[in-house]
Design an enzyme around this catalytic site. Sequence first.
Site, short mmCIF file in Angstrom:
data_model
loop_
_atom_site.label_atom_id
_atom_site.label_comp_id
_atom_site.label_asym_id
_atom_site.label_seq_id
_atom_site.Cartn_x
_atom_site.Cartn_y
_atom_site.Cartn_z
N CYS A 64 0.82 -1.23 0.00
CA CYS A 64 0.00 0.00 0.00
C CYS A 64 0.85 1.28 0.00
CB CYS A 64 -0.97 -0.01 1.18
SG CYS A 64 -0.23 0.15 2.82
N HIS A 69 -2.73 1.36 6.76
CA HIS A 69 -3.07 1.27 5.34
C HIS A 69 -3.26 2.67 4.76
CE1 HIS A 69 -4.28 -0.91 1.77
NE2 HIS A 69 -5.28 -0.05 1.62
N HIS A 90 -5.68 2.01 -4.54
CA HIS A 90 -4.75 1.48 -3.54
C HIS A 90 -4.34 0.05 -3.90
CE1 HIS A 90 -7.81 -0.82 -0.81
NE2 HIS A 90 -8.29 -0.71 -2.03
#
Length: 344
Positions: A259, A308, A320
Site C-alpha cells: 500500500c 493502510h 490502492h
Amino acid sequence: MASHRRPKQPGRTRVTVLTTAAAAAVAFSAQAANAAPSEKPSKDEVKAKVDALYEQAEQATEKLNGAKEKQEKLQKEISTIQDNVARGQDDLNELRDSIGLAAAAQYRTGSIDSSLQLFLSSNPDDYLDKASTADQLSAQQVEALKKIQEKQRELAQERSEASDKLKDLASTRTELAKKKKQVQGKLAEAQKLLNTLTASERAALAAADSRASRSSAERVDLGDAPAASGRAAAAFSAAQSQLGKPYVYGATGTASYDCSGLTSWAYAQAGVSIPRTSQAQANAGTRIYSESQLKVGDLVIFYGDQHHVGLYAGNGQVIHAPRTGTVVRYESIGNMPFQFGVRI
C-alpha cells in the site's frame, strides 16, 4: 458323570452399568458423527479468517518497511561518518607531519627546543596544559598543536557516534528479521486455511477477487473532483498507470506494490519524496478530517493504527494496493475505517 452347572447370570446392577455405558458410547459416536461435518469452516468463514490474517500481515509489513527505511538511513549515516573519519585522520596525519618536519629541521641544526621534544614524546593535550612549555613555542607551532588537539577530539567523537549507530543498525537488523518472520507467518497461516477449501471453493474466491479488481478498475465513476495540486494530480495519474499490478508485501514497484509502496512511488513520479511507511506518510502533510474535503491525489489513511494508505480518486473512491492476493484497484472509501486524509 460330570456335573452340569448353569452359568452364573450377571447381576442386575452390572447389566444396568453395561447397558448405560453402551448407550453412552453409541450416543457419543452419534454426536461425533454429527459434529464432525460442522467442524470444517465454511468458505465464507475461511475467507473472513484469511482476510483478518492478511490485515495482520499488512500491519506487520508496514513495521517491516519502517525497519528497512531505518536500516537504509543508518547505513548512509554510518558511511558518511566513516568517510569523515578517514578524511579527518588524513588531516591529522598531515598536521603531525608538519610538526615533525619542523622538529627534524631543528634537530639537524642542533637547535631543537625542549617544547618540541616534549611534543614528540607525549600527547598534545598534556603538552598544551603545561603553560611553562607553551611559552617556548612559536605562534605557528601553538596554532598547529591546537589544530591537532581539536582534530583528535573530533575524530574521537565521530568514532563514538559511528559505534553507537553500528549498534543501532545491528538492533534494527534483528527487528527486521523478526518483522519479516511475522509477515511470512501470517501469510503461511492464511494459505494453510485456504488449503482446507476444495479446489472449486478456492476458485470461487479467486474469481470473486478478480471480478472485484476488474470491475473497480473498469467501471468506477470518479466524478469530477478537483486535484489537490498539480503534483497531486501527477501522483494520481502515476498510480492509475499501475492498475492491475499485484500486491506484494515490501514491494515499491513497478512490477508489484504494497500500500505505501504504491503511494510513495506515485508521488516520486511527481517529483515529491514522501516517507516509505503509511504511519510516516500520515504525518507528511496537512491532515483533512472530513471526507467531503478530500481532493484527488490526497493520501487517505485507514485503520486506527494507520497501517493502510491509498490515494483519493474522487467520488468516494480510493486507488490502492489492498492486500495479498489482490491487485492495485479502485475501492470505495467506506469499505475500510477512514481516519483522515493528508494533503502533501
